[in-house]
Design a protein around this motif. Structure first.
Motif, short mmCIF file in Angstrom:
data_model
loop_
_atom_site.label_atom_id
_atom_site.label_comp_id
_atom_site.label_asym_id
_atom_site.label_seq_id
_atom_site.Cartn_x
_atom_site.Cartn_y
_atom_site.Cartn_z
N VAL A 351 0.85 -1.18 0.00
CA VAL A 351 0.00 0.00 0.00
C VAL A 351 0.88 1.24 0.00
O VAL A 351 2.04 1.21 0.46
CB VAL A 351 -0.96 0.02 1.20
N LEU A 352 0.33 2.33 -0.51
CA LEU A 352 1.04 3.59 -0.60
C LEU A 352 0.39 4.62 0.31
O LEU A 352 -0.81 4.59 0.53
CB LEU A 352 1.04 4.11 -2.05
N GLU A 353 1.21 5.52 0.82
CA GLU A 353 0.69 6.57 1.70
C GLU A 353 1.46 7.85 1.46
O GLU A 353 2.69 7.88 1.56
CB GLU A 353 0.81 6.14 3.16
N PHE A 354 0.73 8.93 1.09
CA PHE A 354 1.35 10.24 0.95
C PHE A 354 1.60 10.82 2.34
O PHE A 354 0.67 10.96 3.14
CB PHE A 354 0.43 11.18 0.16
N LEU A 355 2.85 11.17 2.63
CA LEU A 355 3.15 11.80 3.90
C LEU A 355 2.62 13.22 3.89
O LEU A 355 2.77 13.95 2.91
CB LEU A 355 4.66 11.80 4.17
N GLY A 356 2.03 13.63 4.99
CA GLY A 356 1.46 14.96 5.10
C GLY A 356 0.02 15.05 4.64
O GLY A 356 -0.58 16.12 4.72
N GLY A 357 -0.55 13.94 4.18
CA GLY A 357 -1.94 13.96 3.78
C GLY A 357 -2.13 14.00 2.27
O GLY A 357 -1.17 14.09 1.49
N LYS A 358 -3.39 13.98 1.87
CA LYS A 358 -3.74 13.91 0.45
C LYS A 358 -4.01 15.27 -0.18
O LYS A 358 -4.26 15.35 -1.38
CB LYS A 358 -4.98 13.03 0.27
N PHE A 359 -3.99 16.33 0.61
CA PHE A 359 -4.29 17.65 0.10
C PHE A 359 -3.21 18.62 0.54
O PHE A 359 -2.89 18.72 1.73
CB PHE A 359 -5.67 18.12 0.57
N ARG A 360 -2.66 19.35 -0.43
CA ARG A 360 -1.53 20.22 -0.17
C ARG A 360 -1.75 21.57 -0.85
O ARG A 360 -2.70 21.78 -1.61
CB ARG A 360 -0.25 19.60 -0.74
N VAL A 366 7.93 26.93 -7.98
CA VAL A 366 8.65 26.26 -6.89
C VAL A 366 8.30 24.77 -6.95
O VAL A 366 7.11 24.41 -7.00
CB VAL A 366 8.28 26.84 -5.51
N PRO A 367 9.28 23.88 -6.96
CA PRO A 367 8.97 22.44 -7.03
C PRO A 367 8.12 21.99 -5.84
O PRO A 367 8.36 22.39 -4.69
CB PRO A 367 10.35 21.78 -7.03
N LEU A 368 7.12 21.18 -6.13
CA LEU A 368 6.30 20.55 -5.07
C LEU A 368 6.91 19.19 -4.77
O LEU A 368 6.87 18.29 -5.62
CB LEU A 368 4.86 20.41 -5.53
N LYS A 369 7.47 19.05 -3.58
CA LYS A 369 8.13 17.80 -3.22
C LYS A 369 7.16 16.89 -2.48
O LYS A 369 6.52 17.31 -1.52
CB LYS A 369 9.35 18.07 -2.35
N ILE A 370 7.03 15.67 -2.97
CA ILE A 370 6.13 14.71 -2.34
C ILE A 370 6.93 13.52 -1.81
O ILE A 370 8.00 13.18 -2.32
CB ILE A 370 5.05 14.21 -3.34
N PHE A 371 6.42 12.94 -0.74
CA PHE A 371 7.01 11.76 -0.12
C PHE A 371 5.93 10.68 -0.06
O PHE A 371 4.81 10.95 0.39
CB PHE A 371 7.51 12.05 1.29
N ILE A 372 6.28 9.49 -0.51
CA ILE A 372 5.33 8.37 -0.50
C ILE A 372 5.96 7.21 0.26
O ILE A 372 7.07 6.77 -0.08
CB ILE A 372 4.96 7.92 -1.93
N ALA A 373 5.26 6.74 1.30
CA ALA A 373 5.72 5.56 2.04
C ALA A 373 5.19 4.32 1.35
O ALA A 373 3.98 4.18 1.12
CB ALA A 373 5.23 5.62 3.48
N VAL A 374 6.10 3.42 0.97
CA VAL A 374 5.74 2.16 0.33
C VAL A 374 5.83 1.08 1.41
O VAL A 374 6.91 0.79 1.92
CB VAL A 374 6.67 1.85 -0.85
N GLN A 375 4.69 0.50 1.76
CA GLN A 375 4.65 -0.35 2.94
C GLN A 375 3.60 -1.44 2.77
O GLN A 375 2.83 -1.44 1.82
CB GLN A 375 4.29 0.51 4.15
N ARG A 376 3.64 -2.34 3.71
CA ARG A 376 2.56 -3.31 3.83
C ARG A 376 1.42 -2.68 4.64
O ARG A 376 1.58 -1.62 5.25
CB ARG A 376 3.05 -4.57 4.53
N ALA A 377 0.31 -3.38 4.70
CA ALA A 377 -0.85 -2.84 5.41
C ALA A 377 -0.62 -2.75 6.91
O ALA A 377 -1.34 -2.05 7.60
CB ALA A 377 -2.09 -3.69 5.12
N ASP A 378 0.37 -3.47 7.43
CA ASP A 378 0.66 -3.42 8.87
C ASP A 378 1.76 -2.42 9.20
O ASP A 378 2.38 -2.49 10.25
CB ASP A 378 1.04 -4.80 9.39
N ASN A 379 2.04 -1.47 8.27
CA ASN A 379 3.04 -0.42 8.44
C ASN A 379 4.47 -0.94 8.45
O ASN A 379 5.37 -0.25 8.94
CB ASN A 379 2.79 0.40 9.72
#
Length: 1573
Positions: A351-360, A366-379
């Protein structure tokens, strides 16, 4: 969090209110930046910048903080000002008071042209948020749960925001599962290290099981910590099931089962549960594990396909739990024990998760820098074994002109499992939409939407950083860009809601680097806020939040090393920290750590706490990597602003800005008075209820959903402030084994480091084959907190010895000591067991040739035991005691790798059955004379146990014992040694107290004891702590029977509450509340009195005023004995019960403020008593009613009642008493040889409890009425003769009332502190024996006790001095014939029928004894009051408490309500017994320890609890137990010499078998001969 959006929506209203209100010049003149929140005892920093001086040569700025009170003038709490003589910047500090009330606060900032605050230039005022929190208080317990008899250990540490210790005082309280305060520690000051260490012992009997709460009030804020109290009993053996906390649906369920059963079968059952622990269905899987022939671990696995069948047709296990129950059956005892563990099932998809939420938000160009955590469902992060993965980014840019451009980017997932990507923007970009997919799979898609920040003139500023891991003591580099050329920018560093640093930066170009040194004040995170003012007066601003690492500021190390003898009997910890640091250690099982339990500091928990000070509303770019629900790493990145304009940028950072420049906020039509908040387009609006509801009212920008928590995956735990950071849910879903019951106190240490920064701590770990985790931290006044890395170690000795066996046996029985030897050595070794010789015991050896014979060996015993590598062996050593009393048996283990020593203590009693104790009591009164010779105390035992020409022993030789006791004063409560400082029914009257009335009595005696000791003057703190220790333990025991409505249950499983018990408890608790002068040591919450009083009111008949019993009549003393004629007919008068309730309510009303309804109830009840007292002829009813009328103030009726009460008294030897039968005085006989008077033992009475209670109430009435001392003395002398034990009378309730009356009478004696008496005792059997006792104020209430030199004859006593005291002579003996046992006054009042036939043995060598006992009542009434049955068990046997509790819960159709196993006997409690045999108890006793030659007679006693002379004393006989030899119980390491162990039946053949065998050999011979030829 959702409140981010609330405040973001409200910021428009706030900032419009703070814009400049004075004259606006052509160009900006001032900038004031201030925090939005204040706290007590804080230096509030306000940054002021004056851009130019226009109106005068000076510019004075004043800041004032006010407290706003409704309808009152505002109160100024702090102010400061500064005068500028030229343009520049300056910080002013406003000091807030240390104590501030909750409420509304405001800040007013004003500018003046004159230093005298004249010539107003501007004035801005806005509201402030208030937070009373000044420090962080961390609370740790040694364990997550406790059970009865254990000690709760607490560690409380207050820290500043800079993690430095705080020297302050705190109030600590402990609440039980019902929310009632059972203990308060007031004004507890931290020690020199900054820590408070507290402990609280839990009662050994029933307590309020459930969630308990520790509450700490520090500087006006309450901090709390919960732990659980659970019921636990040690089984005969125990297994332990272990499974992972989490598992994936595609994987097999694996686990282990550890068992200490020597030979066993195991069965695994798997069930599917929902997240709320309810069953999905009744379907389960069962697996039979291979038999185990030794101690150890059994592994099991269930494949995914089989697990899917539990979910039915769907096969979906995700989000559910798998409960694994392992049933282990021990072959030896044939006992099955269950254990369980729980595993949560997750999806194994990525599963994927945008750090900081889904709305920015973003800025153009200015570049918009995004971070995505690539993980299993149990974090959990991706493992190294996973195939390389890529994330597909579909990026769509929406432009101002309505066009869109879409690009697809493939980003490889790095080993950190965090995907980083920068999206380029330009001036025409309006929105950005990002779709992230794992390897292009649509089912993994996550979306992000970013909206351009609003600026009226397109002025922007951007802050970025290249420093990835800022640390204290290092520098952080910021990269600053502006969209236009400006002279300078202004910047502020904000941390914990306050300005840490402010300055301006000259801009030589549109791009500039800024380097800032990181200080500790910036931890755990800080925000840089920067802005510039464009030429059109427009403000452009930006912020960046960054984490500050303080973990490496100063180190602490923990090193474990062992002794030179290679053992772990003592384990040494080397603790290294800053010199003079306070260092603590805490131990926990590695299993507990894996389940999420925390009992010491972790940096993640510290950061989480420090985040609560932050005023910033910017969501953090933070992600916790977990494994099995436990944090294993954290990723952090700098978080840009979520503000959508300059105004919200400041507010999101926790700052207000006051300026005459243009801090833009978009225009909106939202009606703020209706609670509407604007979306980023300025057109749409949303309200409070629509925030974070996932409805996206702001369809264009999702402003109402910005900063909201992300949706959880099935099975995940929400990250909330009251949720454990480490998932600890499985802690409560796993069977808690005895291993987990260890409180690890051996590792709960604290010390100080020496000048070299080191100190060593020695630990003495228990012998457990389990790994431990050692956690430690240090506190230094200047450097603050340092945390050591956890050390995991299996603290096992090279070889170890544990000893077990029966704790109590009878003389003549053979005890088999079980010696368990463990070797952790990698090679085979030989261990030598050595037990020294002793005069107290001898060893039993089995003859090799004749196993039925034994030899007794007196010399030292040595056994050589060979051990394989890492082997555990059990050795049994049979020992026969040679005397009665306590015996210590030392055992020593020797080997080449070390030694171990243990001592086993066993108490040996006489054989046979103990008879009822005889007691002779005499009161010595030297208040008017200075000496007295007492009548000789007769010992009622014959000199010889066997008379001539008799075959039967009258008592067991040596069992007869006589004890003399002396107690000062008339109350007679002994403090020691028998009571052990804890007067309880079992100590005072040899009665068990597993009931509400027993708990009430226990508290009452402790309260009266405190009153007694206080009466002699000032008590030392140490003695006061010892005395009050038992009181607060008694409180928690009593509260265990308290219900939420205020009523009390007699038993834990009672079906209805008891009115008489609730009234009695209220009476006793009111006595405790009166002791307000001891509140530092002993507190009884007054709110409980209100609660119980309110419940009692509901039990009152509002028409008549009488009270009604809601439960069974446990105490027949309060059963109605008078009928009252009413309009509706004849009803029970309930005079005694009503009087008890009214008196209790009156006492409660006198000590605390109660509702007006209580006062009316007292008046109604006392009126009822005044109306009907003359209708009773019962002395007890008359006595209690008279006392109540006196305390209730019914003057007229009380006078008549007193007259009637006097008429009912009886007299014996000038002593007055009240009873419905004549009670003879203690008999005095004249010796036949001379004129010596012999004082004989007291004769019991079937109405003894009734008589003592009635007489005590009469004495209370006489005291209340102010009668003469002579009359009251004649009453108390009668009471002194009624003692049936040292300190006690008949039962707990009559003893309570007697103590209540005698204590009040004793308080009238003002000379008690001056009393001094000397007793001299002699025996007519030993003319050389003399024993003296001296009593004075130092030992006045302490029990003086000693043995008489002979078990027969008389004791002569002379006393000198002045004072009053009690002398008791108690005599005990053992018999083995039923007719020699005491019989009750009413013979046959209770019987058990042919009970010996209902006690049967079964199993291997009588391993089990099945009991079925059905008592019957044969008294005059149809049924009894509360009845107790005491069933002693043969030596070495026990019953399982869990089985008793389950049996009681399921046995609702009889009057059996409670049962307990005390170690040697089973106590059963009945509401009542009647003339049937329907009220029975059935249980099974199991051999726990091996004992041979068991005594065949074992005691049973059945009695009415509140009138104990209605009893049956008998015993059951099991000859088969007597026949159990050492061989038959296999109680020796020499069992291989036993016949049945290694012999087999011999082969006997007949003639035909012999001939057939001969023919077979002949045929074989002929065939072989033929083959050779």
């Amino acid at each position: 969090m959702w409140n981010v959006a609330v405040i973001l929506g409200a910021l428009h209203l706030l900032f419009h209110a703070v814009q400049g209100q004075g004259r606006i010049p052509k160009s900006p003149t001032y900038i004031v930046v201030a925090p939005t929140k204040i706290r007590p005892n804080e230096d509030v920093v306000i940054s002021i910048s004056i851009l130019k001086l226009e109106l005068s040569n000076t510019f004075t700025v004043q800041a004032v903080i006010k407290y706003l009170v409704h309808n009152k003038p505002a109160e100024q709490i702090s102010s400061a000002q500064h005068t500028f003589t030229r343009p520049g910047s300056h910080n002013i500090i406003l000091k807030t008071p240390s104590i501030m009330a909750h409420g509304n606060y405001s800040m007013k900032v004003s500018g003046f042209s004159d230093p005298s605050l004249e010539g107003l230039i501007f004035a801005n005022e806005t509201s402030l948020a208030f937070d009373s929190k000044q420090v962080s208080v961390f609370i740790f317990t040694a364990k997550p749960w406790y059970s009865q008899r254990q000690v709760v250990r607490m560690r409380i540490i207050p820290l500043t925001r800079e993690l430095k210790p705080v020297s302050t005082a705190m109030d600590v309280s402990l609440e039980n599962a019902n929310g009632l305060v059972v203990k308060t520690w007031r004004s507890q000051h931290t020690n020199a290290g900054g820590v408070i260490n507290l402990s609280y012992p839990l009662n050994s009997h029933f307590i309020g099981y459930g969630i308990w709460t520790i509450k700490v009030r520090c500087l006006g804020v309450v901090y709390s910590k919960i732990f659980r109290v659970e019921e636990f009993y040690f089984p005969i053996f125990f297994p332990k099931a272990s499974t992972a906390n989490y598992m994936y649906q595609s994987k097999a369920l694996t686990g282990t089962c550890f068992s200490l059963a020597h030979r066993s079968n195991s069965t695994v059952r798997v069930e599917l549960l929902n997240a709320n622990d309810s069953k999905v269905s009744n379907v389960s899987l069962t697996r039979v594990l291979p038999p185990k022939y030794t101690y150890g671990v059994n592994k099991f696995a269930v494949p995914p396909k089989a697990l899917a069948s539990l979910a039915g047709g769907t096969g979906n296990l995700i989000g559910k739990q798998l409960k694994v129950t392992v049933s282990v059956t021990d072959w030896t005892s044939n006992i099955t024990v269950d254990t369980h563990s729980t595993t949560r099932v997750f999806s194994d998809k990525i599963v994927l998760e945008f750090l900081g939420g889904k709305f920015r938000t973003f800025k153009p160009n200015v570049p918009l820098k995004i971070f995505i955590a690539v993980q299993r469902a149990d974090n959990s992060r991706l493992s190294k074994s996973d195939t390389p993965q890529s994330v597909t980014l579909i990026i769509t840019r929406s432009n101002v002109d309505g066009t869109e451009t879409t690009v697809t980017v493939l980003v490889r997932v790095p080993r950190t499992s965090i995907v980083e990507h920068s999206i380029q923007t330009n001036s025409s970009t309006e929105k950005i939409f990002v779709k992230a997919q794992m390897n292009g799979r649509l089912d993994t898609e996550q979306r992000l939407k970013a909206t351009k920040e609003w600026s009226p003139n397109n002025h922007y500023l951007n802050i970025a950083t290249t420093t990835t891991d800022p640390k204290v003591g290092e520098f952080i580099i910021f990269d600053i860009h502006t969209t236009m050329r400006v002279d300078c920018i202004y910047y502020y560093i904000v941390s914990s809601g306050n300005i840490v640093l402010s300055d301006r930066l000259a801009m030589h170009s549109r791009h500039r680097l800024l380097s800032i040194a990181i200080t500790k004040k910036m931890s755990p995170d800080a925000t840089i806020v920067a802005f510039y003012i464009a030429s059109d007066r427009q403000v452009a601003a930006d912020s960046l939040q960054f984490h500050v690492d303080v973990t490496k500021l100063h180190k602490m190390d923990t090193v474990l090393y062992r002794g030179k003898d290679l053992t772990a009997k003592e384990v040494n910890l080397k603790l290294e920290a800053e010199p003079s640091s306070y260092v603590t250690t805490a131990m926990k099982l590695v299993d507990m750590a894996g389940q999420g339990f925390v009992n010491s500091f972790t940096w993640e928990e510290v950061y989480r706490e420090l985040y609560t000070y932050d005023n910033s509303l910017t969501p953090r770019f933070l992600h916790h990597w977990k494994s099995n629900g436990q944090v294993r790493g954290t990723f952090r990145a700098a978080a840009p602003t979520f503000g959508h304009d300059p105004n919200s940028t400041f507010f999101n950072s926790g700052l207000y800005i006051f300026t005459d420049a243009n801090v833009s906020s978009m225009n909106t039509t939202c009606n703020r008075t209706k609670g509407e908040y604007p979306c980023m387009d300025g057109e749409s609006c949303y309200n409070y209820d629509q925030i974070c509801d996932k409805s996206a009212v702001c369809a264009r920008d999702h402003r109402d959903e910005m900063g909201c928590p992300l949706s959880l995956h099935p099975g995940q735990q929400p990250d909330l402030p009251d949720t454990a950071l480490n998932d600890d849910r499985n802690l409560w879903r796993t069977q808690h084994t005895p291993f987990w019951q260890n409180d690890a106190y051996f590792g709960w240490k604290d010390t100080y480091t020496k000048a070299d920064g080191r100190d060593d701590v020695t630990l003495n770990p228990p012998i457990l084959q389990i790994p431990w985790q050692i956690n430690s931290f240090s506190l230094h006044p200047e450097h603050g907190l340092a945390i050591s890395k956890p050390v995991t170690q299996q603290l096992l000795m090279g070889n170890s010895l544990s000893v077990s066996g029966a704790r109590s046996i009878k003389f003549g029985e053979i005890l088999s000591l079980k010696l368990r030897i463990r070797s952790q050595w990698e090679e085979p070794i030989d261990a030598l067991i050595s037990i020294p010789a002793s005069k107290a015991y001898e060893f039993v050896q089995i003859e090799r040739d004749h196993s039925s014979r034994i030899q007794l060996v007196k010399d030292e015993h040595q056994i050589l035991v060979p051990l394989l590598e890492k082997q555990m062996r059990d050795i049994y050593v049979p020992i026969r005691p040679k005397r009665v009393g306590p015996i210590s048996i030392p055992v020593k283990l020797l080997s080449v790798i070390g030694e171990d020593n243990r001592v086993w203590k066993v108490f040996v009693t006489h054989s046979g059955v103990p008879d009822i104790t005889n007691i002779t009591s005499y009161q010595v009164d030297l208040r008017t004379t200075n000496s007295e010779k007492l009548p000789d105390l007769h010992i009622p035992v014959d000199e010889e146990p066997q008379l001539q020409e008799e075959r039967i022993l009258r008592y067991i030789p040596g069992s007869a014992q006589s004890t003399i006791s002396v107690i000062g004063d008339i109350v007679g409560i002994p403090l020691s040694p028998k009571a052990g400082g804890q007067p309880q029914p079992i100590n005072l009257m040899d009665q068990p107290y597993y009931s509400g009335s027993g708990a009430t009595f226990n508290l009452a005696v402790n309260i009266y004891t405190l009153n007694m000791v206080k009466s002699l003057g000032k008590i030392s703190n140490s003695k006061l702590q010892d005395l009050t220790f038992n009181s607060f333990v008694a409180i928690q025991e009593l509260f265990g029977y308290l219900q939420s409505d205020g009523s009390f249950l007699e038993f834990r499983w009672s079906q209805k509450p008891s009115t008489w018990l609730s009234a009695t408890a209220l009476d006793v608790m009111a006595e405790g509340v009166l002791m307000s002068d001891l509140e530092d040591y002993f507190q009884l919450p007054s709110e409980v009195l209100n609660l119980t009083s309110s419940w009692l009111l509901k039990q009152q008949d509002k028409k008549t005023g009488r009270f009604i019993e809601t439960g069974p009549e446990h105490n027949r003393l309060y059963a109605s004995k008078t009928d009252i004629e009413r309009d509706e007919g004849t009803v029970d008068g309930n005079l005694a019960l009503t009087a008890l309730c009214v008196a209790s309510l009156k006492k409660a009303a006198d000590v605390t403020s109660l509702d007006a309804k209580v006062v009316r109830a007292i008046e109604l009840g006392s009126g009822y008593l005044a109306e009907n007292y003359a209708k009773t002829n019962d002395p007890l009813e008359m006595a209690i009613v008279t006392h109540t009328l006196l305390v209730a103030g019914e003057d007229s009726a009380s006078k008549q009642a007193m007259f009637r009460l006097r008429s009912m008294n009886r007299t014996v030897r000038d002593m007055k008493y009240w009873s419905d039968e004549d009670i003879p005085a203690i008999e005095r006989q004249a010796s036949g040889l001379d004129s010596t008077v012999l004082l004989m033992p007291k004769n019991r009475s079937a109405v003894g409890g009734y008589t003592v209670t009635a007489t005590s109430y009469a004495l209370l009435a006489f005291l209340e009425n102010g009668e003469s001392a002579k009359e009251m003395d004649s009453i108390q002398k009668f009471l002194q003769e009624q003692h049936l034990s040292v300190g006690g009378f008949y039962s707990s309730h009559d003893t309570l009332r007697a103590m209540q009356a005698l204590t009040k009478l004793a308080e009238k004696d003002q000379d008690r502190a001056t009393y001094d008496m000397t007793f001299t005792f002699r025996s007519d059997q030993n003319e050389n024996w003399v024993h003296s006792i001296h009593l004075n104020k130092n030992n006045w209430f302490e029990l003086q006790q000693f043995r008489a030199p002979s078990h027969w004859g008389t004791i002569q006593t002379t006393v000198k001095g002045n004072g009053i005291a009690l002398v008791h002579l108690t005599t005990t003996k053992h018999v083995h014939e039923r007719y020699l046992l005491h019989e009750p006054s009413t013979k046959g009042v209770i019987d058990l029928g042919e009970f010996n036939q209902d006690i049967t043995t079964r199993g291997f060598n009588h391993t089990f004894i099945d009991f079925k006992l059905c008592p019957r009542w044969n008294g005059n009434e149809t049924r009894s009051g509360m009845v107790v049955m005491e069933v002693s068990l043969p030596s070495g046997y026990k019953t399982i408490d869990w089985d008793l509790q389950k049996y009681i819960q399921s046995n609702t159709h009889t009057s059996l309500r409670a049962a307990e196993f005390t170690g040697t006997q089973v106590n059963a409690y009945f509401d009542y017994i009647n003339r049937t045999r329907h009220n029975c108890i059935e249980f099974t006793a199991t051999r726990e320890f091996r004992v041979a030659n068991i005594s065949e007679q074992t005691r049973i006693k059945v009695y009415e609890y509140h009138e104990p002379d209605n009893f049956l004393l008998t015993f059951y006989e099991k000859i088969e137990l007597r026949k159990l030899t050492v061989c038959l119980v296999c109680g020796s390491y020499q069992c291989p010499y036993c016949e049945f162990y290694n012999s087999s039946p011999s082969l006997k053949s007949n003639f035909s078998q012999t001939m057939l065998l001969a023919i077979s050999f002949l045929v074989l011979y002929l065939n072989l001969t033929q083959w050779k030829s």
